[in-house]
Motif scaffolding. Structure first.
Motif, mmCIF file in Angstrom:
data_model
loop_
_atom_site.group_PDB
_atom_site.id
_atom_site.type_symbol
_atom_site.label_atom_id
_atom_site.label_comp_id
_atom_site.label_asym_id
_atom_site.label_seq_id
_atom_site.Cartn_x
_atom_site.Cartn_y
_atom_site.Cartn_z
ATOM 1 N N ASN A 143 -1.634 2.356 7.223
ATOM 2 C CA ASN A 143 -1.040 1.028 7.458
ATOM 3 C C ASN A 143 -0.018 1.237 8.466
ATOM 4 O O ASN A 143 0.461 2.411 8.952
ATOM 5 C CB ASN A 143 -0.588 0.334 6.126
ATOM 6 C CG ASN A 143 0.313 1.367 5.050
ATOM 7 O OD1 ASN A 143 1.403 1.945 5.975
ATOM 8 N ND2 ASN A 143 0.154 1.478 4.035
ATOM 9 N N THR A 159 -4.467 -3.216 2.862
ATOM 10 C CA THR A 159 -5.229 -2.738 1.726
ATOM 11 C C THR A 159 -6.248 -3.711 1.005
ATOM 12 O O THR A 159 -7.290 -3.810 0.345
ATOM 13 C CB THR A 159 -4.262 -2.379 0.606
ATOM 14 O OG1 THR A 159 -3.606 -1.319 0.986
ATOM 15 C CG2 THR A 159 -4.768 -1.806 -0.772
ATOM 16 N N SER A 163 -10.180 -3.537 0.336
ATOM 17 C CA SER A 163 -10.604 -3.574 -1.003
ATOM 18 C C SER A 163 -11.345 -4.655 -1.275
ATOM 19 O O SER A 163 -12.422 -4.447 -2.242
ATOM 20 C CB SER A 163 -9.287 -3.566 -2.058
ATOM 21 O OG SER A 163 -8.558 -4.714 -1.685
ATOM 22 N N SER A 172 -4.506 4.075 -0.074
ATOM 23 C CA SER A 172 -3.492 3.251 0.740
ATOM 24 C C SER A 172 -2.528 4.649 1.427
ATOM 25 O O SER A 172 -2.204 5.405 0.616
ATOM 26 C CB SER A 172 -2.712 2.369 0.231
ATOM 27 O OG SER A 172 -1.739 1.853 1.086
ATOM 28 N N MET A 185 0.893 -0.525 -4.406
ATOM 29 C CA MET A 185 -0.361 -0.306 -3.734
ATOM 30 C C MET A 185 -1.401 -0.495 -4.533
ATOM 31 O O MET A 185 -2.679 -1.150 -4.079
ATOM 32 C CB MET A 185 -0.327 1.146 -2.987
ATOM 33 C CG MET A 185 0.733 1.388 -2.122
ATOM 34 S SD MET A 185 0.865 0.272 -0.620
ATOM 35 C CE MET A 185 2.479 0.679 -0.185
ATOM 36 N N ALA A 190 -5.701 -0.943 -3.841
ATOM 37 C CA ALA A 190 -5.966 0.401 -3.796
ATOM 38 C C ALA A 190 -6.492 1.383 -5.116
ATOM 39 O O ALA A 190 -5.896 0.888 -6.021
ATOM 40 C CB ALA A 190 -4.834 1.156 -3.064
#
Length: 315
Positions: A143, A159, A163, A172, A185, A190
């Protein structure tokens, strides 16, 4: 903290100590494994195949229950050692390989034959879906809070997107410096996190004390993007030297980058110059301080053993 990542790697906590060029080493990963997480080293941290082979054997000897180890491979043509590095990893064995900057197809095929799992760095949904189709065991969602070469989407955006779109686990990468960040996260979807910058200021890290102390003294507000290392934006600490040389490519580089035939060579030269500069800054006392790091150094308050950094992350 049981997740699909802890099941995949048979680790206690869903954390990968991220592979960091020049920084990661056997001592760091050994302590990471003792702490119940996974550790990873860039294969390019070893100049020869013999050194890489020796590192794998040492990590296998040091491995403990609840920990695992792997290596990062640059899988595009810029890494002329790639095929030999992959061969050595498959011959000696490791728990996982993380691929970056190119198609992971060959790595996935060869690694799976050797019983090695493959996780692939991705920054968008299109490439994530492609590596899933190729058989990747997990996608590492890089990211816009990651250190080094980062993605464009926020941790939550990337994420959530991956996902909900992929069947394979999403890990992540970026923006994790404490337990609250890990929980955040995981709440985004994640199955684990990849953590790099907080481990630079570790006793075991193979860089200068000045680099480690910089991660203590500087914070998130001091992280900026520069094009002067590899030709593509990379996060570094905003030291006086970085301010002096600037963060943009020179006008000559910009001009040459517009030429189709020359663009590749200009980027390779810039990458070579940039890597030499970062190596000098990381390994020697020098005023030319180009220190790569991410904003998660905000949580770094002291130079600590890896085991204490792991404990801070999980408690």
């Amino acid at each position: 903290m049981n997740t699909k990542l802890t099941e995949l790697l048979n680790i206690k906590y869903p954390i990968i100590q991220a592979p960091m060029f020049l920084v990661s080493n056997v001592a760091m990963v050994t302590e990471a494994m003792k702490g119940g997480i996974a550790g990873c080293i860039p294969a390019l941290n070893y100049r020869t195949l013999e050194e890489l082979r020796a590192a794998i054997k040492e990590l296998k000897a040091n491995k403990v229950e609840g920990g695992s180890f792997g290596f990062n491979l640059i899988v595009n043509k810029s890494n002329i050692k790639y095929k030999d590095q992959l061969r050595v990893l498959c011959e000696e064995g490791c728990d996982f390989i993380i691929t970056s900057l190119g198609s992971p197809e060959e790595t996935i095929n060869q690694a799976h034959k050797a019983g090695i799992k493959v996780f692939c760095d991705v920054t968008d949904l299109r490439f994530a879906q492609k590596v899933e189709q190729l058989g990747a065991d997990a996608a590492i969602a890089v990211n816009n809070e990651a250190g080094g070469h980062r993605g464009n989407l926020t941790p939550e955006e990337l994420t959530n997107l991956l996902s909900t779109s992929l069947k394979i686990p999403v890990i992540s990468a970026g923006g994790v410096g404490c337990r609250a960040d890990i929980d955040k996260m995981l709440s985004y979807g994640a199955e684990g996190v990849s953590v790099g910058s907080p481990f630079i200021a570790s006793i075991e890290a193979g860089v200068t004390e000045e680099y480690k102390q910089a991660c203590v003294d500087y914070g998130a507000k001091d992280i900026i993007m520069t094009e002067r290392i590899s030709g593509t934006p990379c996060t570094v600490i905003n030291t006086p030297y970085v301010q002096k040389i600037g963060t943009k490519q020179t006008w000559i580089e910009n001009l040459l980058n517009k030429n189709r035939k020359l663009k590749k060579w200009v980027k390779m030269i810039r990458f070579s110059i940039g890597m030499k500069a970062t190596e000098k800054a990381a390994k020697k006392a020098t005023y030319k301080t180009v220190w790569v790091a991410g904003p998660s150094i905000e949580h770094t308050k002291a130079i600590l053993p890896v085991k204490d950094i792991v404990a801070k992350l999980v408690n």
